[in-house]
Scaffold this motif. Structure first.
Motif, PDB file in Angstrom:
ATOM      1  N   UNK A  90       0.823  -1.210   0.000  1.00 58.41           N
ATOM      2  CA  UNK A  90       0.000   0.000   0.000  1.00 58.41           C
ATOM      3  C   UNK A  90       0.861   1.265   0.000  1.00 58.41           C
ATOM      4  N   UNK A  91       1.993   1.191   0.710  1.00 58.04           N
ATOM      5  CA  UNK A  91       2.908   2.321   0.789  1.00 58.04           C
ATOM      6  C   UNK A  91       4.285   1.870   0.308  1.00 58.04           C
ATOM      7  N   UNK A 105      10.554   2.490  12.350  1.00 61.71           N
ATOM      8  CA  UNK A 105      10.169   3.447  11.305  1.00 61.71           C
ATOM      9  C   UNK A 105       8.841   3.091  10.642  1.00 61.71           C
ATOM     10  N   UNK A 106       8.679   1.856  10.207  1.00 56.35           N
ATOM     11  CA  UNK A 106       7.487   1.494   9.443  1.00 56.35           C
ATOM     12  C   UNK A 106       6.232   1.562  10.306  1.00 56.35           C
ATOM     13  N   UNK A 107       6.347   1.220  11.578  1.00 52.00           N
ATOM     14  CA  UNK A 107       5.213   1.344  12.494  1.00 52.00           C
ATOM     15  C   UNK A 107       4.789   2.801  12.602  1.00 52.00           C
ATOM     16  N   UNK A 108       5.746   3.693  12.778  1.00 50.10           N
ATOM     17  CA  UNK A 108       5.438   5.125  12.894  1.00 50.10           C
ATOM     18  C   UNK A 108       4.829   5.669  11.599  1.00 50.10           C
ATOM     19  N   UNK A 109       5.417   5.303  10.472  1.00 55.58           N
ATOM     20  CA  UNK A 109       4.926   5.789   9.186  1.00 55.58           C
ATOM     21  C   UNK A 109       3.503   5.289   8.926  1.00 55.58           C
ATOM     22  N   UNK A 110       3.262   4.021   9.215  1.00 54.52           N
ATOM     23  CA  UNK A 110       1.926   3.459   8.996  1.00 54.52           C
ATOM     24  C   UNK A 110       0.880   4.192   9.830  1.00 54.52           C
ATOM     25  N   UNK A 111       1.174   4.468  11.077  1.00 55.41           N
ATOM     26  CA  UNK A 111       0.228   5.182  11.942  1.00 55.41           C
ATOM     27  C   UNK A 111      -0.064   6.578  11.405  1.00 55.41           C
ATOM     28  N   UNK A 112       0.961   7.253  10.894  1.00 61.84           N
ATOM     29  CA  UNK A 112       0.758   8.603  10.348  1.00 61.84           C
ATOM     30  C   UNK A 112      -0.065   8.560   9.061  1.00 61.84           C
ATOM     31  N   UNK A 113       0.200   7.587   8.190  1.00 63.18           N
ATOM     32  CA  UNK A 113      -0.611   7.465   6.976  1.00 63.18           C
ATOM     33  C   UNK A 113      -2.072   7.214   7.331  1.00 63.18           C
ATOM     34  N   UNK A 114      -2.314   6.354   8.300  1.00 62.94           N
ATOM     35  CA  UNK A 114      -3.694   6.050   8.679  1.00 62.94           C
ATOM     36  C   UNK A 114      -4.358   7.252   9.349  1.00 62.94           C
ATOM     37  N   UNK A 115      -3.604   8.018  10.111  1.00 69.35           N
ATOM     38  CA  UNK A 115      -4.135   9.198  10.797  1.00 69.35           C
ATOM     39  C   UNK A 115      -4.508  10.295   9.798  1.00 69.35           C
ATOM     40  N   UNK A 116      -3.630  10.505   8.801  1.00 70.36           N
ATOM     41  CA  UNK A 116      -3.829  11.593   7.845  1.00 70.36           C
ATOM     42  C   UNK A 116      -4.213  11.070   6.454  1.00 70.36           C
ATOM     43  N   UNK A 117      -4.893   9.937   6.412  1.00 69.30           N
ATOM     44  CA  UNK A 117      -5.169   9.201   5.181  1.00 69.30           C
ATOM     45  C   UNK A 117      -5.661  10.076   4.020  1.00 69.30           C
ATOM     46  N   UNK A 118      -6.604  10.978   4.273  1.00 74.70           N
ATOM     47  CA  UNK A 118      -7.205  11.774   3.196  1.00 74.70           C
ATOM     48  C   UNK A 118      -6.461  13.069   2.912  1.00 74.70           C
ATOM     49  N   UNK A 119      -5.401  13.346   3.665  1.00 74.82           N
ATOM     50  CA  UNK A 119      -4.700  14.621   3.510  1.00 74.82           C
ATOM     51  C   UNK A 119      -3.351  14.501   2.810  1.00 74.82           C
ATOM     52  N   UNK A 145       8.368  19.072  14.643  1.00 73.92           N
ATOM     53  CA  UNK A 145       7.192  18.307  15.056  1.00 73.92           C
ATOM     54  C   UNK A 145       6.562  17.674  13.825  1.00 73.92           C
ATOM     55  N   UNK A 146       5.778  16.620  14.052  1.00 74.64           N
ATOM     56  CA  UNK A 146       5.053  15.980  12.957  1.00 74.64           C
ATOM     57  C   UNK A 146       3.949  16.915  12.496  1.00 74.64           C
ATOM     58  N   UNK A 147       3.826  17.077  11.187  1.00 71.79           N
ATOM     59  CA  UNK A 147       2.744  17.925  10.700  1.00 71.79           C
ATOM     60  C   UNK A 147       2.483  17.636   9.226  1.00 71.79           C
ATOM     61  N   UNK A 148       1.291  18.027   8.812  1.00 75.99           N
ATOM     62  CA  UNK A 148       0.940  17.975   7.398  1.00 75.99           C
ATOM     63  C   UNK A 148       1.404  19.284   6.776  1.00 75.99           C
ATOM     64  N   UNK A 149       2.176  19.176   5.700  1.00 69.35           N
ATOM     65  CA  UNK A 149       2.741  20.356   5.053  1.00 69.35           C
ATOM     66  C   UNK A 149       1.832  20.805   3.921  1.00 69.35           C
ATOM     67  N   UNK A 150       1.407  22.057   3.972  1.00 73.01           N
ATOM     68  CA  UNK A 150       0.687  22.685   2.867  1.00 73.01           C
ATOM     69  C   UNK A 150       1.750  23.282   1.949  1.00 73.01           C
ATOM     70  N   UNK A 151       1.897  22.746   0.736  1.00 73.72           N
ATOM     71  CA  UNK A 151       3.001  23.187  -0.128  1.00 73.72           C
ATOM     72  C   UNK A 151       2.871  24.635  -0.576  1.00 73.72           C
ATOM     73  N   UNK A 152       1.676  25.211  -0.461  1.00 74.32           N
ATOM     74  CA  UNK A 152       1.519  26.621  -0.831  1.00 74.32           C
ATOM     75  C   UNK A 152       1.954  27.547   0.305  1.00 74.32           C
TER      76      UNK A 152
END
Length: 196
Positions: A90-91, A105-119, A145-152
């Protein structure tokens, strides 16, 4: 597409016998569980050293998880493109054979993908240097810190390194690495994915 694994790791290989086994083991030893959750695709790009023997060893030890492909020496981009044809995860991560993943690493990445799945379609990770240089990469300030980056808003926070990113399989289906490039091929590959 129905996925057989949570992750696929594609590793292009050319004369890296000195580092290869340690890199492979950093994927196999992930605490998320290799057998159930990770597909490893090893693409030998015409190595003339002992890389072939190392790849065969792990393909035989893990026949359900490790796909071993060979091609004549045509470069990292061609090797990655060949590996892309066999993705069942999937990833996806394009790990270089002289790089290592910490075991969580993969555990952390998987949790973040599932948390921010639609973003998000891409997760970038920190880079820590070892060997001749040590410490974190000079761009590590982006990871306060962990965050979703808005490229604009935060275009300078974009990471264009394939070995240190994970990408949703569906986001890279129509992408190919440019086999004409000798360097920065991952930047050219990542840019349209991020813009999309």
């Amino acid at each position: 597409m129905e996925y057989s694994y949570k992750f696929t790791v594609i590793m292009p290989i050319y004369n890296v016998e000195k580092y290869l086994e340690e890199s492979i083991l950093s994927v196999i030893n992930q605490d998320i569980g290799f057998d159930e959750n990770i597909q490893l695709i090893l693409v030998n790009d015409g190595s003339t050293d002992q890389s072939d023997k190392i790849c065969l060893k792990y393909a035989q030890l893990y026949p359900n998880n490790v796909v071993y492909l060979t091609q004549s020496n045509t470069g990292v981009s061609a090797a990655r493109n060949l590996g892309k044809k066999h993705i069942k995860g999937k990833y996806v991560n394009f790990l270089d054979p002289d790089d290592l993943w910490p075991t969580d690493t993969f555990t952390k990445v998987y949790k973040k993908f599932e948390k921010w799945r639609d973003k998000i379609d891409v997760i970038a990770t920190r880079i820590e240097l070892f060997g001749a240089q040590t410490g974190f990469h000079m761009l590590d300030y982006k990871f306060v810190k962990d965050k979703v980056v808005d490229i604009f808003e935060n275009y300078d926070f974009i990471q264009l390194s394939c070995p240190t990113t994970f990408i949703k399989e569906e986001a890279l289906r129509n992408s190919q690495f440019d086999t004409r490039l000798k360097f920065a091929e991952d930047s050219k590959f990542m840019t349209p994915i991020i813009l999309e």
